[in-house]
Design a protein around this motif. Structure first.
Motif, short mmCIF file in Angstrom:
data_model
loop_
_atom_site.label_atom_id
_atom_site.label_comp_id
_atom_site.label_asym_id
_atom_site.label_seq_id
_atom_site.Cartn_x
_atom_site.Cartn_y
_atom_site.Cartn_z
N GLU A 25 0.84 -1.21 0.00
CA GLU A 25 0.00 0.00 0.00
C GLU A 25 0.87 1.26 0.00
O GLU A 25 0.60 2.21 -0.72
N ARG A 29 -0.14 3.52 -3.14
CA ARG A 29 -1.36 4.29 -2.89
C ARG A 29 -1.13 5.38 -1.86
O ARG A 29 -0.31 5.26 -0.95
N ALA A 41 -0.78 6.95 -7.26
CA ALA A 41 -1.74 7.85 -6.62
C ALA A 41 -2.49 8.74 -7.60
O ALA A 41 -3.62 9.14 -7.32
N ASP A 45 -7.19 5.38 -6.56
CA ASP A 45 -7.39 5.54 -5.12
C ASP A 45 -7.75 4.14 -4.58
O ASP A 45 -7.80 3.17 -5.33
N ARG A 48 -4.56 -1.36 -2.93
CA ARG A 48 -3.77 -2.06 -3.95
C ARG A 48 -3.83 -3.56 -3.69
O ARG A 48 -3.78 -4.37 -4.58
N GLY A 173 -8.61 -1.33 -6.58
CA GLY A 173 -8.50 0.11 -6.49
C GLY A 173 -9.67 0.82 -7.15
O GLY A 173 -10.51 0.20 -7.79
#
Length: 191
Positions: A25, A29, A41, A45, A48, A173
């Motif tokens: 993550e 993200r 990013a 959003d 992951r 995601g």
């Protein structure tokens, strides 16, 4: 950071699940991922990965998850994970199978120090040794041109084979744009 020769590679266990999820993550993200160059990013959003997906990868009889850390000091707590990847042996009617490379992450603050290249080389050696496969493959989001170029510099080629991003499946995601898709990259693993 550290020399790649100092890295400690291990096969992940159930106890590694929380650290693996946090590592993946953090590399892809949210704002913390912007400390490195692998961030997604601006594309996605949400999550992951999740504990269930990581647990499944660790328990896959046709695969393994590799953890990467620095050596720990005697008597010290385990060193935090710097990187990880997943390898999966998949059948191939043309030969001994293929190794799929995924769940690749390097801590954002450790990126750019050669750790990713060392992990990829270790994964390729492992796939050749354990499964005697002749090639490695992966899927990369086509919008990640910098990441694709990184893989190309390491011998991977674009196949032109594309698959749609799984829109609507939040496990992968929450897309921030409507044009996401994956492309398969491959590399022969010569002896």
């Amino acid at each position: 950071m550290t020399a790649a020769a100092e890295l400690v590679f291990a096969t992940a266990t159930e106890a590694d699940v929380p650290a693996l999820v946090a590592l993946v993550e953090s590399a892809y993200r949210g704002e913390s991922s912007r400390a490195g160059w692998t961030t997604e990013a601006d594309l996605l959003d949400g999550q992951r990965t999740d504990p269930e997906g990581v647990r499944d990868a660790i328990g896959d009889p046709d695969g393994l998850v590799v953890t990467v850390a620095l050596p720990k000091d005697t008597g010290a707590a385990p060193a935090p994970l710097l990187a990880c990847c997943q390898l999966q042996h998949r059948p191939d009617p043309r030969g001994p199978g293929v190794a799929y490379f995924g769940m690749f992450a390097v801590s954002p603050t450790a990126q750019g120090a050669g750790i990713g290249a060392a992990v990829l080389a270790h994964a390729e050696r492992t796939a050749r040794t354990v499964w005697q496969v002749e090639r490695m493959e992966m899927q990369v989001i086509t919008a990640r041109t910098d990441l694709i170029a990184w893989y190309e510099r390491r011998g991977y080629t674009r196949t032109g084979e594309r698959t749609p991003f799984p829109y609507g499946d939040e496990r992968f995601g929450l897309p921030r744009r409507p044009d996401l898709e994956f492309e398969r990259l491959v590399k022969p693993l010569g002896g």
